[in-house]
Each structure stands twice: as structure tokens, then as C-alpha cells.
Design a protein around this motif. Structure first.
Motif, PDB file in Angstrom:
ATOM      1  N   UNK A  83     -27.213 -16.525  38.158  1.00  0.00           N
ATOM      2  CA  UNK A  83     -26.073 -15.639  37.969  1.00  0.00           C
ATOM      3  C   UNK A  83     -24.750 -16.262  38.365  1.00  0.00           C
ATOM      4  N   UNK A  84     -24.642 -17.574  38.219  1.00  0.00           N
ATOM      5  CA  UNK A  84     -23.417 -18.255  38.576  1.00  0.00           C
ATOM      6  C   UNK A  84     -23.334 -18.660  40.036  1.00  0.00           C
ATOM      7  N   UNK A  85     -24.319 -18.273  40.846  1.00  0.00           N
ATOM      8  CA  UNK A  85     -24.330 -18.630  42.263  1.00  0.00           C
ATOM      9  C   UNK A  85     -25.246 -19.824  42.480  1.00  0.00           C
ATOM     10  N   UNK A  86     -24.724 -20.866  43.111  1.00  0.00           N
ATOM     11  CA  UNK A  86     -25.531 -22.051  43.392  1.00  0.00           C
ATOM     12  C   UNK A  86     -26.493 -21.759  44.531  1.00  0.00           C
ATOM     13  N   UNK A  87     -27.747 -22.110  44.315  1.00  0.00           N
ATOM     14  CA  UNK A  87     -28.786 -21.930  45.320  1.00  0.00           C
ATOM     15  C   UNK A  87     -29.099 -23.227  46.050  1.00  0.00           C
ATOM     16  N   UNK A  88     -28.639 -24.348  45.492  1.00  0.00           N
ATOM     17  CA  UNK A  88     -28.874 -25.666  46.093  1.00  0.00           C
ATOM     18  C   UNK A  88     -27.534 -26.308  46.429  1.00  0.00           C
ATOM     19  N   UNK A  89     -27.540 -27.168  47.484  1.00  0.00           N
ATOM     20  CA  UNK A  89     -26.346 -27.926  47.817  1.00  0.00           C
ATOM     21  C   UNK A  89     -26.498 -29.406  47.485  1.00  0.00           C
ATOM     22  N   UNK A  90     -27.717 -29.849  47.175  1.00  0.00           N
ATOM     23  CA  UNK A  90     -27.960 -31.193  46.641  1.00  0.00           C
ATOM     24  C   UNK A  90     -29.217 -31.108  45.797  1.00  0.00           C
ATOM     25  N   UNK A  91     -30.008 -32.144  45.719  1.00  0.00           N
ATOM     26  CA  UNK A  91     -31.191 -32.107  44.861  1.00  0.00           C
ATOM     27  C   UNK A  91     -32.331 -31.308  45.459  1.00  0.00           C
ATOM     28  N   UNK A  92     -32.347 -31.098  46.792  1.00  0.00           N
ATOM     29  CA  UNK A  92     -33.524 -30.473  47.408  1.00  0.00           C
ATOM     30  C   UNK A  92     -33.227 -29.654  48.658  1.00  0.00           C
ATOM     31  N   UNK A  93     -31.937 -29.396  48.960  1.00  0.00           N
ATOM     32  CA  UNK A  93     -31.585 -28.563  50.102  1.00  0.00           C
ATOM     33  C   UNK A  93     -30.799 -27.339  49.632  1.00  0.00           C
ATOM     34  N   UNK A  94     -31.029 -26.226  50.299  1.00  0.00           N
ATOM     35  CA  UNK A  94     -30.479 -24.954  49.853  1.00  0.00           C
ATOM     36  C   UNK A  94     -29.079 -24.710  50.394  1.00  0.00           C
ATOM     37  N   UNK A  95     -28.310 -23.932  49.644  1.00  0.00           N
ATOM     38  CA  UNK A  95     -27.048 -23.383  50.139  1.00  0.00           C
ATOM     39  C   UNK A  95     -27.357 -22.179  51.025  1.00  0.00           C
ATOM     40  N   UNK A  96     -26.311 -21.580  51.577  1.00  0.00           N
ATOM     41  CA  UNK A  96     -26.505 -20.351  52.336  1.00  0.00           C
ATOM     42  C   UNK A  96     -27.086 -19.253  51.440  1.00  0.00           C
ATOM     43  N   UNK A  97     -26.629 -19.197  50.180  1.00  0.00           N
ATOM     44  CA  UNK A  97     -27.152 -18.196  49.247  1.00  0.00           C
ATOM     45  C   UNK A  97     -28.628 -18.442  48.966  1.00  0.00           C
TER      46      UNK A  97
END
Length: 627
Positions: A596-610
Motif C-alpha cells: 500500500x505504498x508503505x515500505x516494509x524493508x529498509x534493505x534487502x533483508x531487514x525490516x522498517x518500523x512499519x
């Protein structure tokens, strides 16, 4: 110093492989050696000019640097300013922050040190750094900060004949350093100034040798030189140790051409042709333009562009180079009266424009890439800085003194945070960085629990590793624990043990140690891993994701087959919950980095806060029911 057409032709031999190599063409896998050829050419031409000035008693340090400013800065500053709008529009905040640092480092001719400092776990990809190639200009200018006064001092003291031996000794010492560095710290040696000085020094030696005797054309020697360069271009690759012994081929090849390639030799006739000379004349501008074009294309395309596009950009490189050579380089160097003819004016203009770029670069860096400029294009907290800032804003360092001592002893490899200060941890995340990225999401799900994590990343955090034993002892002493969540990037961990059964045995032993705390243990599967970073995917609208921003579920399942059977088997033996994170981030056929336009990852294998919040909800569901 007489003009030699074949030297401009040699510039073509240097620049074309560099451009094609950075365009990603596999047939020129050693094209990076063109930079080494440039070093030799530069050392030769600058030293020959210095010798001519010294012989005619017209050398001055101000005159020398005025020539360098007129030669280097107009085109360089023009390209840097041209990059700014594209960087602002297309680069992610973290990348724009790095870009800002590169701008300042480039203007100060310290880009090679910037490149050395970015070597590490989260270092950005070289292919998407528009100014990475500026490291070689930094090395050259650092050489010319030291070499001209050194040569002038010897010359004017009547020791001109000793200059040859002095430069030779310096070249030998630099080469030995380069060879040692290539074997011990290859990535840093590649950019290190003193490990590259010998290549410029070889060019200086050529100028000193030709000062004592006229050029003696030799077809065999010049053809051999060309062969050494082309051999390196076509047979070297990324695995070739560099810039140690293997750098001798392109460097000595360039030296042989300089020393023995006259207009009448076979190599000289090739290098002196009009097309070779024409490309060589614009080679400096071509070098400046090529990397920004390729890097911005890769950033904008989200994936590696098609070969035809990269070839088109390679052609565009030389078109832009011809234009900037004609309308930017030449007006400041040629004409009866060059633009800003007065020395004070050219220095003043260079200082003003350079200071402006440094200020812009500092703003990019200090403002962390101005993330607000992109809010209309993507939603979500993206990047390592945002993730750890989110943790720091809502959590506290663990208080047990044993863990604090361990963190200091292990140079920060042990990280420990908890959601409530000065209370015993009740829910513990344990493992590697794949336990860490679950922390903010799980803590948000359990507002009445003191959630914490202990992680260990340099080696497998399994029982039997002496470095991890203090953590196991600290866990066993905490009788307030109700749940321990064991989470890792299991594909990395299984490869450490070599076989399915050895991995299962190590996992059982680890569970035994964790069981000493009397808490329930929950196993958590790894998140799907992607081939392309979130820093690229986040700029793409949800309905226009490039293929690499998603993965077919069947591919993720095939990757999980390397560890999942053992994980399931051990979980069943111990009657432990096993949380499947691919179920969170995948649908019936596809796994995705954003939703839904929200990134769930911050690189190839680590998650964002969302992403952590989604995963944390799944993990919380598997814990013991809370009162």
C-alpha cells in the motif's frame, strides 16, 4: 615539451575500457585498469611540464596550481552542479546524505578517503554512487600537492640527477605498500593515496628519463606496452588482486608506450589516428560524465538497465564530453585571453563555487538527505538511521551490569535495549540482527511487558560459542522471563554448520541453554530476502513495482528448504511455537517489500518500523496469553 599525438591516443585506450566497464559490459571485465593508465599519463605530462619550467627558470608554485585549476576545476564543478537536481529528485535520503559528503570530499580532493570510509556492512553499492569515480582525481591532486615542491627543491639545489633516483625509491616504497595492502586490506588499499603514488611516479620517471635522452622509437616495445594494457582490460576481473603486482601490467604498458612509441611505430600509427586523438582530447570530460550517467540510470530504473540503454549512455558520455571540452574546458585554458585571465579571479571564482558546493553537500548530509522531499512518493520509515532512531526514541539500554561489560568487551557487537527502564525483562528477543528488527514491533504489541533484546552478530549466537556464554548466563539469572523469542537469519546460520543434522544439534543445545531461564521459547522463521535494496524500491509506486522488488513465493520456499526441515523438526520435538514470517510478507504467490505504498524493508533483508509492527503482531500472537 613537444606535443605527442600518441599520448592522446593512449588516453583513448584508457577511457574507453573504463566507460564500458562501468556500463557493465562483461567483455571488458578489467576495464578499471584504464584509471592506472591515466595515472601514468598524468605523472608523465605534469612532470615533463615541470621540468620544462625548471629548465627555463620560469617555475613557480602559484603558476603551477593556476594551470591545475584551469585544467581540472571548470569541467569538474560544472558536472557537480549538473548532478544536483537529479540527486535531489531521485536519490533516497540516506543516499543523498552520502552524496552530499561526496560532493564536499570531491571539491576538497579527498574523495578517495571518503570511499575508504564507506567500506563496511551497509556501504552503498558502487554502481549507484554518482561521484565514486572522483577518488582518482583526489589521488592525483594529493600527489601534485607534494611532488612539485619535492622536484623543484632537488632541481634548484643542483641535485637534478638525483631526482630520478629519489622518485624511483619513492615508487618502490609505494609499490611495496600497495602489494602488502592488496593482500591484507584490499578494499582500502585500492583507494589509499600512498598505495597509488607509485603509478603516478612511474609517469614521472618516464619524464625524467626522456629529459636525459631523446625518445627512441621501438615498435616491439610499444606494441608490447599496448598488449599489456589490453591484456589486463580483457583478462582481469573483480577477483584480480589490485593494485598490487597485477597493476604492473597496465602501468608498465603505459610506460613502454610513453618511452618507445613514436609516430613511426606500429602502435604509434594506431594511437595517432584522428579518431583516437579526438576521443583522447575529451577523455577528462568523459571520465567526469560517465559515472553520474550510469549511476542515475541505475537509481531511476530501480534495476540494472538493459545493455542497450547502458551503451546509449556510454555514447551520450562522449557527446557530453565533447560539448564540455569545447564550451567549458577550452575557454578557461585556451584563446588569446582565457576566461578569468587574472590569476586572482580564477582562484576567487574556484573558491566561491567550491564553497557553494561544500555548503550544499553539508546541508544534504546534516539534514540526512531531506527525507520530507519524498513524502509524496512513498510512505513509511525507511533506512537504518530511521529504524534505530525509532528504537532510541521509545526504549532504553539494558541495565544489567554483566551485559554492559560484555558490550564494552565485544566492541559493541552486543546490543541490548528494553522497552521499560530499570525493570527486569519479561519478554526477550535473542539471536542476530533478525531478532533486533522485531523489537519495536513486538514492544508496541506488548505495552505492559518489558520487552528487550540481546543480539550477537560476529559469529553464530549458539550455545558452545564462548563469546556468547555471558549472555546465556545473564538470561538464566533472570527469573522474570516469561517468553524468549529466538530469531535469526537461518540461511546464514545453517551454512555455519555444514549439514542439516549438525545445525539441528546446535539448535537443540541452544534451546537447552535458553530453557534454564524457565521461560517459553518461540522460534521465528526468517523474513524473505530480496536481491535489490529497499532504497531503490521505495521510489516506485505500489502499482508499478519492478520485478526485483517482489519475489515469487516458490523461490522463497526453495531458499527456506536449506534450513526449514531441521527447524520444523526441532520445534516439533520440543513442542515449541514456530512463527512463519513469510506468511506475513507473502500472499499466495508473491512476497513484497512494500504494501500500500508503505515500505516494509529498509534493505534487502531487514525490516522498517512499519514492517517490524507487522512481524511483531505475528510473534506476539504466538506468545503465552497475557493477563
Amino acid at each position: 615539451m613537444d606535443y605527442r599525438r600518441e599520448i592522446d591516443g593512449l588516453r583513448t585506450v584508457a577511457i574507453v575500457p573504463v566507460v564500458l566497464f562501468h556500463a557493465g559490459l562483461p567483455h571488458v571485465s578489467g576495464g578499471y585498469v584504464g584509471v592506472d593508465v591515466f595515472f601514468v599519463i598524468s605523472g608523465y605530462l605534469i612532470t615533463a611540464g615541470l621540468i620544462s619550467d625548471l629548465c627555463h627558470d620560469r617555475w613557480s608554485i602559484l603558476r603551477f596550481y593556476e594551470r591545475r585549476v584551469r585544467r581540472i576545476l571548470p569541467a569538474l564543478l560544472f558536472v557537480l552542479f549538473a548532478c544536483l537536481p537529479f540527486a535531489w529528485m531521485w536519490m533516497r535520503p540516506e543516499a543523498l546524505s552520502d552524496f552530499g559528503e561526496y560532493i564536499a570530499a570531491t571539491v576538497l580532493f579527498l574523495a578517495n578517503l571518503q570511499a575508504m570510509n564507506q567500506i563496511g556492512y551497509f556501504a552503498p553499492s558502487a554502481e549507484t554512487q554518482p561521484l565514486l569515480h572522483m577518488w582518482s582525481l583526489a589521488v592525483e591532486e594529493q600527489y601534485y600537492l607534494l611532488f612539485p615542491p619535492f622536484l623543484a627543491l632537488l632541481w634548484r639545489s643542483g641535485a637534478s640527477r638525483r631526482a630520478l633516483w629519489g622518485v624511483a625509491i619513492l615508487c618502490l616504497l609505494s609499490f611495496c605498500l600497495a602489494d602488502w595492502g592488496t593482500r591484507s586490506q584490499p578494499e582500502k588499499a585500492y583507494f589509499f593515496t600512498l598505495a597509488r603514488f607509485w603509478e603516478l611516479g612511474v609517469g614521472s620517471l618516464c619524464a625524467l628519463l626522456l629529459q636525459d635522452r631523446p625518445l627512441r622509437p621501438n615498435t616491439a616495445a610499444s606494441v608490447a606496452g599496448l598488449g599489456l594494457i589490453l591484456g589486463a582490460v580483457f583478462f582481469y576481473d573483480a577477483t584480480t588482486p589490485f593494485p598490487g603486482v597485477f597493476a604492473l601490467a597496465p602501468v608498465l604498458g603505459a610506460a613502454l608506450i610513453i618511452l618507445f612509441c613514436g609516430p613511426g611505430t606500429g602502435a604509434g600509427r594506431i594511437l595517432s589516428t584522428r579518431p583516437m586523438v579526438a576521443v583522447g582530447l575529451v577523455s577528462y570530460s568523459a571520465y567526469l560524465w560517465h559515472q553520474p550517467l550510469f549511476a542515475f540510470a541505475r537509481i531511476r530504473a530501480a534495476e540494472e538497465p538493459q545493455p542497450w540503454l547502458m551503451l546509449a549512455l556510454a555514447a551520450l558520455t562522449f557527446v557530453l564530453a565533447a560539448l564540455s571540452w569545447r564550451y567549458v574546458e577550452q575557454p578557461f585554458r585556451r584563446r588569446p585571453t582565457p576566461v578569468l585571465a587574472a590569476r586572482a579571479r580564477i582562484f576567487g571564482a574556484a573558491a566561491a563555487l567550491g564553497a557553494t558546493l561544500i555548503a550544499v553537500g553539508a546541508a544534504f548530509s546534516l539534514q540526512e538527505g531531506f527525507p520530507d522531499r519524498l513524502t509524496a512518493r512513498y510512505a513509511g520509515d525507511v533506512g537504518h538511521a530511521a529504524f534505530f532512531a525509532g528504537i532510541a526514541a521509545t526504549s532504553y539500554p539494558c541495565t544489567p551490569p554483566a551485559i554492559a561489560a560484555a558490550a564494552e568487551r565485544w566492541n559493541g557487537y552486543v546490543r541490548c535495549y528494553q522497552s521499560m527502564p530499570e525493570k527486569p525483562i519479561t519478554v526477550l528477543l535473542f539471536g542476530d540482527s533478525h531478532a533486533e528488527h522485531l523489537f519495536p514491533g513486538l514492544a508496541a504489541q506488548l505495552p505492559n511487558e518489558n520487552v528487550g533484546y540481546y543480539i550477537f552478530t560476529p559469529s553464530p549466537p549458539f550455545a558452545g560459542n564462548p563469546a556468547v556464554d555471558p549472555i546465556f548466563r545473564e538470561i538464566a539469572r533472570n527469573r522474570s522471563l516469561t517468553d524468549i523469542v529466538l530469531a535469526m537469519r537461518w540461511t546464514d546460520r545453517t551454512s555455519d554448520f555444514g549439514s542439516d543434522e549438525a545445525f539441528a544439534a546446535a539448535l537443540r543445545k541452544t534451546l537447552d541453554r535458553l530453557g534454564q531461564a524457565g521461560a517459553q521459547v518461540v522460534l521465528v522463521d526468517s523474513v524473505p530476502v530480496f536481491a535489490i535494496g529497499a532504497d531503490v524500491c521505495k521510489f516506485v509506486l505500489p502499482n508499478a513495482q519492478p520485478p526485483s522488488c517482489t519475489r515469487p513465493l516458490q523461490d522463497v520456499m526453495a531458499e527456506r528448504a536449506t534450513y526449514l526441515p531441521a527447524l520444523v523438526r526441532v520445534a516439533a520435538e520440543r513442542n515449541l511455537p514456530l512463527v512463519s514470517l513469510p506468511d506475513v510478507f507473502c500472499d499466495a504467490s508473491t512476497c513484497a517489500m512494500q504494501r500500500g505504498g508503505t515500505m516494509l524493508y529498509r534493505d534487502t533483508n531487514h525490516l522498517t518500523l512499519a514492517g517490524s509492527r507487522l512481524a511483531g503482531a505475528a510473534v506476539a500472537h504466538a506468545l503465552r496469553p497475557r493477563q
